[in-house]
Scaffold this motif. Structure first.
Motif, PDB file in Angstrom:
ATOM      1  N   GLY A  56      -2.994   0.667  -4.203  1.00 30.16           N
ATOM      2  CA  GLY A  56      -2.409   1.593  -3.238  1.00 30.16           C
ATOM      3  C   GLY A  56      -1.159   2.301  -3.713  1.00 30.16           C
ATOM      4  N   LEU A  85      -1.102  -4.384  -1.496  1.00 32.84           N
ATOM      5  CA  LEU A  85      -0.877  -2.943  -1.591  1.00 32.84           C
ATOM      6  C   LEU A  85       0.604  -2.609  -1.650  1.00 32.84           C
ATOM      7  CD1 LEU A  85      -3.532  -1.588   0.955  1.00 32.84           C
ATOM      8  CD2 LEU A  85      -3.769  -2.002  -1.513  1.00 32.84           C
ATOM      9  N   ALA A 105       2.140  -2.013   1.780  1.00 41.12           N
ATOM     10  CA  ALA A 105       2.256  -3.250   2.550  1.00 41.12           C
ATOM     11  C   ALA A 105       3.449  -4.076   2.094  1.00 41.12           C
ATOM     12  CB  ALA A 105       0.968  -4.064   2.431  1.00 41.12           C
ATOM     13  N   VAL A 115       0.830  -9.974   0.267  1.00 38.72           N
ATOM     14  CA  VAL A 115       0.116  -8.705   0.378  1.00 38.72           C
ATOM     15  C   VAL A 115      -0.139  -8.164  -1.022  1.00 38.72           C
ATOM     16  CG1 VAL A 115       1.080  -8.145   2.628  1.00 38.72           C
ATOM     17  CG2 VAL A 115       2.275  -7.400   0.568  1.00 38.72           C
ATOM     18  N   ASN A 151      -0.835  -2.724   6.312  1.00 39.01           N
ATOM     19  CA  ASN A 151      -1.724  -2.020   5.391  1.00 39.01           C
ATOM     20  C   ASN A 151      -2.157  -0.627   5.843  1.00 39.01           C
ATOM     21  OD1 ASN A 151      -2.414  -4.012   3.142  1.00 39.01           O
ATOM     22  ND2 ASN A 151      -2.762  -5.268   4.957  1.00 39.01           N
ATOM     23  N   ARG A 152      -2.495  -0.458   7.119  1.00 33.81           N
ATOM     24  CA  ARG A 152      -3.177   0.781   7.514  1.00 33.81           C
ATOM     25  C   ARG A 152      -2.507   1.552   8.649  1.00 33.81           C
ATOM     26  NH1 ARG A 152      -6.782  -3.177   7.294  1.00 33.81           N
ATOM     27  NH2 ARG A 152      -7.053  -3.237   9.545  1.00 33.81           N
ATOM     28  N   GLN A 176      -2.110  -7.628   9.790  1.00 33.14           N
ATOM     29  CA  GLN A 176      -2.557  -7.019   8.538  1.00 33.14           C
ATOM     30  C   GLN A 176      -2.662  -5.504   8.671  1.00 33.14           C
ATOM     31  OE1 GLN A 176      -6.145  -9.271   7.958  1.00 33.14           O
ATOM     32  NE2 GLN A 176      -5.086 -10.993   7.000  1.00 33.14           N
ATOM     33  N   ARG A 177      -3.086  -5.033   9.837  1.00 31.49           N
ATOM     34  CA  ARG A 177      -3.167  -3.584  10.066  1.00 31.49           C
ATOM     35  C   ARG A 177      -1.774  -2.965  10.052  1.00 31.49           C
ATOM     36  NH1 ARG A 177      -5.025  -3.688  14.831  1.00 31.49           N
ATOM     37  NH2 ARG A 177      -7.174  -4.100  14.164  1.00 31.49           N
TER      38      ARG A 177
END
Length: 446
Positions: free
Chosen positions: A164, A341, A344, A339, A61-62, A57-58
């Motif tokens: 996002g 965003l 993502a 997902v 997404n991030r 997930q990271r």
């Protein structure tokens, strides 16, 4: 196969400032190439051996990595390897198409009730515009993708933040998204003999102007009753009117193949009509049984061969994009990201496109060596051959063989861990659902 995968992941390495997301991306690509029945954060994390879906997930997404740069790497890899797998002179076609993903709720970037080709009707979901690269006689792969975002999501600051959306994002039609995809491809040095697409792209004046300004030949589908042609003598007719006036005589039509399908040659009756411009033509395809007509508006710049055979070949190379999209969904989970965003979603798409590209270029490289089919029959009563031979290795077979050779058997301990993790996570979610219902009930009572 393994060499192609290693080469692509090596080329992608500079897109990741840190080693952790780079390694996780490589695992993600390998997981979507696996035989998983469904591909999402949980199943991918379990397959690659993680104890929780956090790293996956990271990554989407991030984590810091260059998504657009990764898309460019995949594009250049696919084009170069497909070109190497075929002889010079075969047509290079860029195909534009969109594909949807049905979804529930309203919290995902781009989600809206809209026409969904995958559903065959109006449904809730997202649509993405794709660019495919098709090399005649070799293969095809997806080389670009841009999600379509409704104007109301972009203009609503709350929705834009929660999904996002980039601050600089402005509304774009599907035709305008196609312009962006082609611009990126041209920047990467991709050269195309033709660009093709369905009525959505044929109706976009901005797209046609962009292509003509770049000297790019195209064969775009257009609608029979709304698209008008400027013909000689100053007349202006719709496609249907032009056919009724200029193609009444049977000798104006010719039977040609639009390419080979799984059941043989896809033959239609074809005709073309010159327009007031020496560079533009109307290509008409007629179904030999039903008589149904399909119309293609064509542009061929000066200095390039403008023949009926060449236009038919380009029109016939539009269908492989549907094959790429179907393989992307069925074999690699193109529409299974789960997902929300914008970034993502793009990252999932580019990693799936990387997996598809590896299998597509591998299949292309061995296409001729693995094609041992017997000759085609010459008359209806011909007896079948003792050995029909084999069709070339397909993307699906390449993927299946690769997974059989590399193998992947999780330990019982790992399976038990994920069973416990899923049940605990679901119990946690269920508790919060019950509390939310209690909250609603208390508000209603008071």
């Amino acid at each position: 196969m393994q060499r192609n995968l290693d080469d692509l992941m090596t080329a992608l390495a500079p897109m990741f400032p840190r080693i952790e997301p780079r390694l996780q991306a490589a695992k993600y690509v390998r997981a979507v190439m696996s035989e998983l029945p469904k591909r999402n954060g949980w199943t991918i994390a379990e397959w690659i051996g993680d104890h929780r879906p956090d790293a996956t997930q990271r990554l989407l997404n991030r984590a810091r990595w260059d998504t657009a740069g990764a898309m460019s790497v995949v594009r250049r890899f696919a084009v170069a390897r497909l070109e190497a797998a075929t002889s010079a002179g075969s047509l290079k076609v860029g195909v534009l198409d969109e594909s949807g993903q049905e979804m529930k709720g309203t919290a995902t970037a781009g989600v809206k009730r809209q026409h969904m080709g995958c559903a065959g009707s109006i449904d809730n979901g997202i649509n993405t515009v794709y660019l495919a690269y098709v090399r005649a006689g070799a293969g095809h792969a997806l080389i670009g993708a841009r999600p379509w975002i409704p104007a109301e999501q972009i203009s609503d600051p709350v929705t834009a933040i929660t999904t996002g959306l980039p601050l600089e994002l402005t509304f774009a039609t599907k035709g305008e998204l196609a312009i962006g995809l082609l611009g990126e491809a041209y920047t990467d040095g991709v050269r195309l003999d033709f660009v093709t697409g369905d009525e959505v792209y044929g109706a976009c004046t901005a797209l046609r102007t962009f292509l003509e300004d770049h000297g790019q030949a195209y064969v775009l589908r257009v609608r029979a009753t709304t698209f008008t042609l400027a013909l000689g003598g100053g007349s202006c007719l719709t496609c249907e009117q032009a056919v009724a006036k200029h193609l009444r005589q049977k000798r104006r039509w010719t039977i040609r193949s639009a390419g080979s399908g799984s059941k043989g040659e896809r033959t239609y009756a074809w005709a073309w009509i010159a327009t007031a411009s020496s560079a533009h033509f109307l290509l008409v395809r007629k179904h030999r049984t039903t008589g149904e007509l399909a119309f293609h508006y064509c542009f061929v710049p000066a200095g390039q061969p403008a023949t009926l055979t060449r236009l038919i070949s380009a029109a016939g190379l539009r269908w492989p994009v549907e094959e790429s999209l179907q393989a992307g969904k069925d074999l690699f989970g193109l529409d299974e990201s789960q997902v929300r965003l914008h970034q993502a979603l793009l990252r999932h798409l580019v990693l799936v496109m990387a997996a598809l590209a590896v299998c597509a270029v591998t299949a292309a490289a061995v296409r001729h060596a693995t094609d041992t089919q017997a000759g085609r029959p010459t008359h209806p009563d011909e007896a079948p051959p003792d050995d029909p031979g084999l069709i070339p290795l397909t993307v699906a077979e390449v993927k299946r063989l690769f997974n059989a050779v590399t193998g992947h058997t999780p330990t019982l301990e790992h399976i038990a861990h994920w069973s416990t993790w899923r049940r605990r996570h679901q119990a946690h979610a269920r508790w919060f659902h019950h509390r939310a219902r209690l909250t609603t009930a208390y508000i209603q009572l008071n």
